[in-house]
Design a protein around this motif. Structure first.
Motif, PDB file in Angstrom:
ATOM      1  N   ALA A 445       9.504 -10.875 -12.036  1.00 32.91           N
ATOM      2  CA  ALA A 445       9.814 -11.058 -10.742  1.00 32.91           C
ATOM      3  C   ALA A 445      10.109  -9.507  -9.927  1.00 32.91           C
ATOM      4  O   ALA A 445       9.689  -9.585  -8.802  1.00 32.91           O
ATOM      5  N   LEU A 446      10.881  -8.698 -10.592  1.00 39.57           N
ATOM      6  CA  LEU A 446      11.144  -7.380 -10.035  1.00 39.57           C
ATOM      7  C   LEU A 446       9.784  -6.680  -9.619  1.00 39.57           C
ATOM      8  O   LEU A 446       9.574  -5.916  -8.817  1.00 39.57           O
ATOM      9  N   ALA A 447       8.843  -6.732 -10.805  1.00 40.39           N
ATOM     10  CA  ALA A 447       7.717  -6.112 -10.637  1.00 40.39           C
ATOM     11  C   ALA A 447       6.896  -6.576  -9.765  1.00 40.39           C
ATOM     12  O   ALA A 447       6.275  -5.764  -8.944  1.00 40.39           O
ATOM     13  N   GLY A 448       6.852  -7.716  -9.356  1.00 44.25           N
ATOM     14  CA  GLY A 448       6.123  -8.522  -8.317  1.00 44.25           C
ATOM     15  C   GLY A 448       6.516  -8.112  -7.018  1.00 44.25           C
ATOM     16  O   GLY A 448       5.832  -7.706  -6.107  1.00 44.25           O
ATOM     17  N   VAL A 449       7.745  -7.894  -7.070  1.00 40.46           N
ATOM     18  CA  VAL A 449       8.608  -7.723  -5.663  1.00 40.46           C
ATOM     19  C   VAL A 449       8.263  -6.406  -5.261  1.00 40.46           C
ATOM     20  O   VAL A 449       7.844  -5.978  -4.089  1.00 40.46           O
ATOM     21  N   ALA A 450       8.658  -5.632  -6.128  1.00 41.77           N
ATOM     22  CA  ALA A 450       8.011  -3.962  -6.083  1.00 41.77           C
ATOM     23  C   ALA A 450       6.852  -3.932  -5.662  1.00 41.77           C
ATOM     24  O   ALA A 450       6.339  -2.892  -4.665  1.00 41.77           O
ATOM     25  N   GLY A 451       5.693  -4.411  -6.202  1.00 38.45           N
ATOM     26  CA  GLY A 451       4.150  -4.250  -6.061  1.00 38.45           C
ATOM     27  C   GLY A 451       4.071  -4.614  -4.607  1.00 38.45           C
ATOM     28  O   GLY A 451       3.338  -3.951  -4.159  1.00 38.45           O
ATOM     29  N   LEU A 452       4.680  -5.859  -4.225  1.00 36.55           N
ATOM     30  CA  LEU A 452       4.298  -6.409  -2.637  1.00 36.55           C
ATOM     31  C   LEU A 452       4.985  -5.197  -1.715  1.00 36.55           C
ATOM     32  O   LEU A 452       4.358  -5.204  -0.806  1.00 36.55           O
ATOM     33  N   ALA A 453       5.908  -4.962  -2.269  1.00 35.74           N
ATOM     34  CA  ALA A 453       6.733  -3.958  -1.154  1.00 35.74           C
ATOM     35  C   ALA A 453       5.851  -2.773  -0.948  1.00 35.74           C
ATOM     36  O   ALA A 453       6.024  -1.998   0.204  1.00 35.74           O
ATOM     37  N   VAL A 454       5.286  -2.418  -1.860  1.00 37.30           N
ATOM     38  CA  VAL A 454       4.217  -1.158  -1.781  1.00 37.30           C
ATOM     39  C   VAL A 454       3.144  -1.639  -1.115  1.00 37.30           C
ATOM     40  O   VAL A 454       2.470  -0.646  -0.474  1.00 37.30           O
ATOM     41  N   TYR A 455       2.512  -2.684  -1.303  1.00 35.34           N
ATOM     42  CA  TYR A 455       1.407  -2.956  -0.618  1.00 35.34           C
ATOM     43  C   TYR A 455       1.162  -3.446   0.442  1.00 35.34           C
ATOM     44  O   TYR A 455       0.323  -2.728   1.348  1.00 35.34           O
ATOM     45  N   LEU A 456       2.180  -4.052   1.187  1.00 32.81           N
ATOM     46  CA  LEU A 456       2.355  -4.484   2.688  1.00 32.81           C
ATOM     47  C   LEU A 456       2.322  -3.421   3.593  1.00 32.81           C
ATOM     48  O   LEU A 456       1.366  -3.477   4.380  1.00 32.81           O
ATOM     49  N   PRO A 457       2.774  -2.270   3.598  1.00 32.42           N
ATOM     50  CA  PRO A 457       2.485  -1.129   4.331  1.00 32.42           C
ATOM     51  C   PRO A 457       0.979  -0.752   4.607  1.00 32.42           C
ATOM     52  O   PRO A 457       0.516  -0.456   5.619  1.00 32.42           O
ATOM     53  N   PHE A 458       0.150  -0.852   3.556  1.00 39.09           N
ATOM     54  CA  PHE A 458      -1.201  -0.428   3.589  1.00 39.09           C
ATOM     55  C   PHE A 458      -2.036  -1.566   4.163  1.00 39.09           C
ATOM     56  O   PHE A 458      -3.040  -1.365   4.895  1.00 39.09           O
ATOM     57  N   VAL A 459      -1.508  -2.893   4.423  1.00 40.49           N
ATOM     58  CA  VAL A 459      -2.404  -3.841   4.858  1.00 40.49           C
ATOM     59  C   VAL A 459      -1.959  -4.408   6.249  1.00 40.49           C
ATOM     60  O   VAL A 459      -2.738  -5.127   7.072  1.00 40.49           O
ATOM     61  N   LEU A 460      -0.645  -4.106   6.580  1.00 39.87           N
ATOM     62  CA  LEU A 460       0.042  -4.472   7.808  1.00 39.87           C
ATOM     63  C   LEU A 460      -0.778  -3.996   9.026  1.00 39.87           C
ATOM     64  O   LEU A 460      -1.100  -4.722  10.106  1.00 39.87           O
ATOM     65  N   PRO A 461      -1.249  -2.805   9.055  1.00 37.32           N
ATOM     66  CA  PRO A 461      -2.191  -2.340  10.184  1.00 37.32           C
ATOM     67  C   PRO A 461      -3.374  -3.308  10.478  1.00 37.32           C
ATOM     68  O   PRO A 461      -3.990  -3.566  11.477  1.00 37.32           O
ATOM     69  N   LEU A 462      -3.965  -3.561   9.361  1.00 36.82           N
ATOM     70  CA  LEU A 462      -5.380  -4.233   9.050  1.00 36.82           C
ATOM     71  C   LEU A 462      -5.159  -5.582   9.694  1.00 36.82           C
ATOM     72  O   LEU A 462      -5.650  -6.279  10.566  1.00 36.82           O
TER      73      LEU A 462
END
Length: 492
Positions: A445-462
């Motif tokens: 769960a921690l790995a998944g949350v950390a991964g998503l937290a890193v991913y979102l800034p890349f795709v939010l502008p898109l």
């Protein structure tokens, strides 16, 4: 266009609800069955049945029901001829399967699967009947009714399968559950689209329907061959137990395909077909759809690839750990499938004859690679062969064909670059957190949350840019007029 956009948006929402509910339920029931009742061998026998069923469903109604989605005018005028053709051809295919089932099972390395094949494939006849009202619902974007019927189908299927599994009847429980659910679905679709189950015959209509449907049925068969060739190779060369492990890995790698691609494909072909006469709007619509499916599928593929072994062992148990390496390769295939299936629907709406050549090339490339890799590296080799062929030999061909429809490779690259960079950062973060936190639910769960937290800034502008009204892309000078076409049929 406003009314069409409203219908597509509503259909997409219900399609997403449908997909999420059924896939979450399928996942939960799969965990129960894999942990409590069935091992790799039973799963392998069921995989053989699904393989044969999928092949039959790609041909059973010869593509004629798909005309109901694309053709203009009152579909009730030629629906009786469609129903007659699809039911007759589906019955013929089932009779052929019933007679040859022992031979087919033996060639697939699982002679014990004969009864499974004969029982499970009764669904071919049911599909031949139900495809007519189902096509009506898809044509009119009535995904609410399809969602209700699909969920009821799933509930009945799951309940029957688990009850019979608890009674220790073996892998045949899968077949009985599937048959019960599909019978319920047939009743549900007939009620949701009244007046569509009337038999009739018009010779001229039949000729036109076959002319329309046969190329699509052939392309669909090639598609199913591509997806299932690996199971044929694993079953015939390595046996049912290895096939069970491979099927588990393939099913997990298909989570992004099922969650993202199935949601999109219930509306994508109908939407692309409405835009087929306007190259600029078609290109803009395709690029917008591609942006969404790439942004949604990358995080699932990355997490499954990086955390393959701990996820498999946590969810299904240690007996399934042998599927981890295959899963890491197959998530690459899963991502390619998500993007290629969207491209398939776009090409089908405007250039359907090209699809057979493209799918034929994919299948031709796979055969020697999978056989060689299976003999040398087992199921891990088969998974690697799938990923390498899809990424290196097939994806470039789809890009080339899309460029002829006004969808430039540079435009495709632009919508993929941010999700790809985000996926790379996400994978590093998830792997690092998992190494620190360890396995088990908390670590994953921690790995998944950390991964998503890193991913979102890349795709939010898109995602923000997609909220704005899409600007039509400049069409390629190489284009064709729209033709009658559709995507591959789905299993009930």
């Amino acid at each position: 266009m406003t009314e069409l956009n409203r219908k597509v948006a509503s259909a997409a929402r219900w399609s997403l609800i449908n997909t999420v509910v059924r896939r979450v339920g399928t996942f939960a029931s799969g965990v129960v069955l894999a942990r409590l009742f069935f091992g790799p061998r039973e799963w392998g026998l069921y995989a053989v049945g699904l393989l044969v069923l999928a092949m039959l469903l790609s041909l059973n109604e010869m593509g004629v029901s798909l005309a109901l989605v694309r053709w203009e005018g009152d579909i009730k005028r030629f629906a009786p001829t469609v129903l007659t053709l699809s039911t007759a051809s589906s019955t013929a295919f089932y009779v052929l399967l019933y007679v040859t089932a022992p031979t087919v099972a033996r060639l697939l390395g699982s002679p014990d699967a004969t009864l499974m094949l004969r029982l499970l494939c009764i669904s071919v006849i049911i599909d031949g009947i139900a495809c007519v009202p189902l096509a009506k619902l898809n044509r009119e974007f009535e995904q609410f009714w399809r969602t209700a019927v699909d969920i009821l189908n799933f509930a009945v299927n799951t309940a029957v399968t688990i009850v019979l599994a608890a009674m220790h009847v073996g892998a045949i429980a899968f077949a009985w559950g599937s048959l019960a659910g599909n019978i319920v679905a047939l009743v549900g679709f007939s009620l949701a689209a009244p007046g569509m189950l009337r038999f009739g015959w018009n010779r001229q209509q039949a000729k036109e329907l076959y002319k329309f449907g046969l190329p699509l049925a052939a392309a669909s068969l090639l598609t199913l061959g591509i997806v299932n060739l690996d199971s044929v190779v694993v079953g015939s060369i390595l046996g049912p137990a290895a096939l069970g492990l491979y099927a588990m890995a393939f099913n997990m790698s298909s989570w992004p395909v099922r969650m993202v691609s199935e949601t999109a494909r219930r509306v994508s072909f109908a939407g692309f077909s409405r835009l087929a006469d306007s190259p600029a709007e078609f290109a803009a619509g395709f690029t917008r759809a591609l942006s969404l499916v790439v942004a949604a599928s990358v995080p699932m593929c990355v997490l499954l690839g990086v955390l393959a072994d701990p996820v498999i062992r946590f969810v299904y148990g240690d007996q399934w750990g042998g599927a981890a390496m295959a899963l890491q390769w197959l998530v690459v295939l899963g991502f390619v499938r998500v993007t290629v299936e969207l491209a398939y629907d776009g090409i089908a709406a405007r250039k359907r004859k090209t699809l057979m050549l493209m799918q034929g090339w994919w299948l031709f490339s796979l055969v020697p690679v999978l056989i060689w890799f299976a003999h040398v590296w087992g199921i891990d080799g088969v998974a690697a062969g799938q990923a390498l062929v899809a990424g290196l030999l097939v994806a470039p061909v789809f890009l080339f064909v899309l460029s002829g429809l006004g969808i430039r490779a540079a435009g495709v690259a632009r919508v993929c670059v941010l999700p790809f960079l985000g996926g790379l950062a996400m994978g590093v973060a998830a792997w690092a957190v998992h190494r620190l936190a360890g396995g088990g639910f908390l670590g994953l769960a921690l790995a998944g949350v950390a991964g998503l937290a890193v991913y979102l800034p890349f795709v939010l502008p898109l995602l923000r840019s997609l909220r704005a009204k899409p600007q039509p892309l400049e069409p390629s000078p190489i284009s064709e007029p729209a033709v009658l076409a559709t995507a591959a049929p789905e299993v009930l």
